[in-house]
Design a protein around this motif. Structure first.
Motif, PDB file in Angstrom:
ATOM      1  N   THR A  33       2.378 -10.758   4.563  1.00  0.00           N
ATOM      2  CA  THR A  33       3.421  -9.738   4.507  1.00  0.00           C
ATOM      3  C   THR A  33       2.751  -8.398   4.240  1.00  0.00           C
ATOM      4  O   THR A  33       1.739  -8.326   3.544  1.00  0.00           O
ATOM      5  CB  THR A  33       4.478 -10.014   3.415  1.00  0.00           C
ATOM      6  OG1 THR A  33       3.876  -9.916   2.126  1.00  0.00           O
ATOM      7  CG2 THR A  33       5.117 -11.381   3.590  1.00  0.00           C
ATOM      8  N   PHE A  34       3.319  -7.349   4.813  1.00  0.00           N
ATOM      9  CA  PHE A  34       2.808  -5.995   4.620  1.00  0.00           C
ATOM     10  C   PHE A  34       3.958  -5.079   4.249  1.00  0.00           C
ATOM     11  O   PHE A  34       4.986  -5.065   4.921  1.00  0.00           O
ATOM     12  CB  PHE A  34       2.151  -5.473   5.904  1.00  0.00           C
ATOM     13  CG  PHE A  34       0.991  -6.294   6.367  1.00  0.00           C
ATOM     14  CD1 PHE A  34      -0.249  -6.172   5.768  1.00  0.00           C
ATOM     15  CD2 PHE A  34       1.136  -7.210   7.400  1.00  0.00           C
ATOM     16  CE1 PHE A  34      -1.325  -6.940   6.189  1.00  0.00           C
ATOM     17  CE2 PHE A  34       0.073  -7.973   7.833  1.00  0.00           C
ATOM     18  CZ  PHE A  34      -1.163  -7.843   7.225  1.00  0.00           C
ATOM     19  N   GLU A  35       3.763  -4.331   3.183  1.00  0.00           N
ATOM     20  CA  GLU A  35       4.706  -3.287   2.794  1.00  0.00           C
ATOM     21  C   GLU A  35       3.910  -1.998   2.717  1.00  0.00           C
ATOM     22  O   GLU A  35       3.047  -1.850   1.849  1.00  0.00           O
ATOM     23  CB  GLU A  35       5.345  -3.606   1.444  1.00  0.00           C
ATOM     24  CG  GLU A  35       6.245  -4.826   1.462  1.00  0.00           C
ATOM     25  CD  GLU A  35       6.883  -5.102   0.115  1.00  0.00           C
ATOM     26  OE1 GLU A  35       7.434  -4.158  -0.480  1.00  0.00           O
ATOM     27  OE2 GLU A  35       6.797  -6.254  -0.333  1.00  0.00           O
ATOM     28  N   ASP A  36       4.186  -1.095   3.637  1.00  0.00           N
ATOM     29  CA  ASP A  36       3.467   0.175   3.619  1.00  0.00           C
ATOM     30  C   ASP A  36       4.356   1.279   3.050  1.00  0.00           C
ATOM     31  O   ASP A  36       5.554   1.081   2.825  1.00  0.00           O
ATOM     32  CB  ASP A  36       2.925   0.530   4.999  1.00  0.00           C
ATOM     33  CG  ASP A  36       3.996   0.764   6.045  1.00  0.00           C
ATOM     34  OD1 ASP A  36       5.183   0.449   5.805  1.00  0.00           O
ATOM     35  OD2 ASP A  36       3.647   1.257   7.132  1.00  0.00           O
ATOM     36  N   ASN A  37       3.730   2.398   2.767  1.00  0.00           N
ATOM     37  CA  ASN A  37       4.409   3.561   2.204  1.00  0.00           C
ATOM     38  C   ASN A  37       5.164   3.241   0.912  1.00  0.00           C
ATOM     39  O   ASN A  37       6.211   3.821   0.641  1.00  0.00           O
ATOM     40  CB  ASN A  37       5.335   4.201   3.240  1.00  0.00           C
ATOM     41  CG  ASN A  37       4.572   4.733   4.426  1.00  0.00           C
ATOM     42  OD1 ASN A  37       3.580   5.444   4.266  1.00  0.00           O
ATOM     43  ND2 ASN A  37       4.987   4.360   5.623  1.00  0.00           N
ATOM     44  N   CYS A  38       4.636   2.307   0.135  1.00  0.00           N
ATOM     45  CA  CYS A  38       5.226   1.975  -1.170  1.00  0.00           C
ATOM     46  C   CYS A  38       4.917   3.099  -2.154  1.00  0.00           C
ATOM     47  O   CYS A  38       3.932   3.818  -2.012  1.00  0.00           O
ATOM     48  CB  CYS A  38       4.634   0.676  -1.715  1.00  0.00           C
ATOM     49  SG  CYS A  38       5.092  -0.786  -0.790  1.00  0.00           S
ATOM     50  N   ARG A  39       5.745   3.197  -3.145  1.00  0.00           N
ATOM     51  CA  ARG A  39       5.497   4.166  -4.214  1.00  0.00           C
ATOM     52  C   ARG A  39       4.608   3.485  -5.250  1.00  0.00           C
ATOM     53  O   ARG A  39       5.090   2.720  -6.075  1.00  0.00           O
ATOM     54  CB  ARG A  39       6.814   4.645  -4.781  1.00  0.00           C
ATOM     55  CG  ARG A  39       7.572   5.452  -3.746  1.00  0.00           C
ATOM     56  CD  ARG A  39       8.979   5.801  -4.085  1.00  0.00           C
ATOM     57  NE  ARG A  39       9.233   6.063  -5.489  1.00  0.00           N
ATOM     58  CZ  ARG A  39      10.442   6.127  -6.015  1.00  0.00           C
ATOM     59  NH1 ARG A  39      11.490   5.934  -5.247  1.00  0.00           N
ATOM     60  NH2 ARG A  39      10.604   6.363  -7.278  1.00  0.00           N
ATOM     61  N   ILE A  40       3.311   3.761  -5.180  1.00  0.00           N
ATOM     62  CA  ILE A  40       2.329   3.169  -6.086  1.00  0.00           C
ATOM     63  C   ILE A  40       1.595   4.294  -6.802  1.00  0.00           C
ATOM     64  O   ILE A  40       1.049   5.190  -6.159  1.00  0.00           O
ATOM     65  CB  ILE A  40       1.308   2.296  -5.331  1.00  0.00           C
ATOM     66  CG1 ILE A  40       1.990   1.153  -4.587  1.00  0.00           C
ATOM     67  CG2 ILE A  40       0.245   1.762  -6.297  1.00  0.00           C
ATOM     68  CD1 ILE A  40       1.054   0.335  -3.712  1.00  0.00           C
ATOM     69  N   ALA A  41       1.589   4.216  -8.119  1.00  0.00           N
ATOM     70  CA  ALA A  41       0.772   5.120  -8.924  1.00  0.00           C
ATOM     71  C   ALA A  41      -0.262   4.271  -9.641  1.00  0.00           C
ATOM     72  O   ALA A  41       0.063   3.236 -10.221  1.00  0.00           O
ATOM     73  CB  ALA A  41       1.631   5.870  -9.938  1.00  0.00           C
ATOM     74  N   VAL A  72       0.840  -1.196   0.000  1.00  0.00           N
ATOM     75  CA  VAL A  72       0.000   0.000   0.000  1.00  0.00           C
ATOM     76  C   VAL A  72       0.875   1.245   0.000  1.00  0.00           C
ATOM     77  O   VAL A  72       2.023   1.205   0.450  1.00  0.00           O
ATOM     78  CB  VAL A  72      -0.966   0.031   1.211  1.00  0.00           C
ATOM     79  CG1 VAL A  72      -1.988  -1.090   1.140  1.00  0.00           C
ATOM     80  CG2 VAL A  72      -0.209  -0.041   2.521  1.00  0.00           C
ATOM     81  N   ASN A  73       0.316   2.331  -0.490  1.00  0.00           N
ATOM     82  CA  ASN A  73       1.082   3.578  -0.497  1.00  0.00           C
ATOM     83  C   ASN A  73       0.722   4.480   0.683  1.00  0.00           C
ATOM     84  O   ASN A  73       0.960   5.680   0.641  1.00  0.00           O
ATOM     85  CB  ASN A  73       0.917   4.315  -1.827  1.00  0.00           C
ATOM     86  CG  ASN A  73      -0.495   4.754  -2.107  1.00  0.00           C
ATOM     87  OD1 ASN A  73      -1.417   4.369  -1.404  1.00  0.00           O
ATOM     88  ND2 ASN A  73      -0.675   5.555  -3.150  1.00  0.00           N
ATOM     89  N   VAL A  74       0.171   3.885   1.708  1.00  0.00           N
ATOM     90  CA  VAL A  74      -0.131   4.598   2.953  1.00  0.00           C
ATOM     91  C   VAL A  74       0.584   3.880   4.094  1.00  0.00           C
ATOM     92  O   VAL A  74       1.038   2.747   3.936  1.00  0.00           O
ATOM     93  CB  VAL A  74      -1.657   4.654   3.224  1.00  0.00           C
ATOM     94  CG1 VAL A  74      -2.376   5.422   2.126  1.00  0.00           C
ATOM     95  CG2 VAL A  74      -2.249   3.259   3.366  1.00  0.00           C
ATOM     96  N   GLY A  75       0.663   4.533   5.235  1.00  0.00           N
ATOM     97  CA  GLY A  75       1.280   3.913   6.398  1.00  0.00           C
ATOM     98  C   GLY A  75       0.336   2.933   7.075  1.00  0.00           C
ATOM     99  O   GLY A  75      -0.880   3.086   7.021  1.00  0.00           O
ATOM    100  N   ILE A  76       0.929   1.921   7.704  1.00  0.00           N
ATOM    101  CA  ILE A  76       0.167   0.957   8.492  1.00  0.00           C
ATOM    102  C   ILE A  76       0.710   1.003   9.917  1.00  0.00           C
ATOM    103  O   ILE A  76       1.861   0.623  10.158  1.00  0.00           O
ATOM    104  CB  ILE A  76       0.299  -0.477   7.939  1.00  0.00           C
ATOM    105  CG1 ILE A  76      -0.176  -0.563   6.484  1.00  0.00           C
ATOM    106  CG2 ILE A  76      -0.481  -1.457   8.816  1.00  0.00           C
ATOM    107  CD1 ILE A  76       0.053  -1.925   5.835  1.00  0.00           C
ATOM    108  N   SER A  77      -0.106   1.470  10.830  1.00  0.00           N
ATOM    109  CA  SER A  77       0.318   1.524  12.232  1.00  0.00           C
ATOM    110  C   SER A  77       0.367   0.100  12.792  1.00  0.00           C
ATOM    111  O   SER A  77      -0.270  -0.809  12.245  1.00  0.00           O
ATOM    112  CB  SER A  77      -0.663   2.365  13.057  1.00  0.00           C
ATOM    113  OG  SER A  77      -1.898   1.678  13.178  1.00  0.00           O
TER     114      SER A  77
END
Length: 114
Positions: free
Chosen positions: A42-50, A8-13
């Motif tokens: 698996t979680f990847e947050d703050n990814c660069r997704i357009a 996701v391109n947002v943060g995950i707390s």
């Protein structure tokens, strides 16, 4: 032996991650024979997704891999639930989520293969 990988391109707390783990653990049972007891996440947050040329709005790419096969209806149900979860917990619109499914014939674990 399912695995759900979420980018996701947002943060995950940490609190949201715990909620996501619980909810995805519940909905994996929509695929016959799958359960949280074998689920890897698996979680990847703050990814660069357009998506559609826009990288400012929340977006997600989710990959679901399973050992074996499942009916299309199970995938339809799981996609609906994944998009609801990501919308509710992370504010990602269903229109900005791709979910990819992969059925795997060979899956290794514990030094061997199933």
């Amino acid at each position: 032996m399912p695995c759900i990988q979420t980018k996701v391109n947002v943060g995950i707390s940490p609190e949201k991650e715990e909620t996501l783990k619980k909810e995805l653990g519940n909905v994996i049972a929509l695929i016959p024979g799958k359960s949280e007891s074998w689920l890897m996440l698996t979680f990847e947050d703050n990814c660069r997704i357009a998506f559609q040329g826009n990288s400012q709005e929340p977006a997600a790419f989710v990959e679901v891999k399973i050992f074996g096969k499942a009916p299309d209806s199970a995938y339809d149900a799981l996609t609906a639930e994944i998009t609801k979860i990501l919308g509710r917990e992370l504010g990602v619109s269903a229109k900005r989520i791709y979910v990819k499914y992969e059925e795997v014939q060979h899956w290794g674990w514990n030094g061997g293969n199933f």
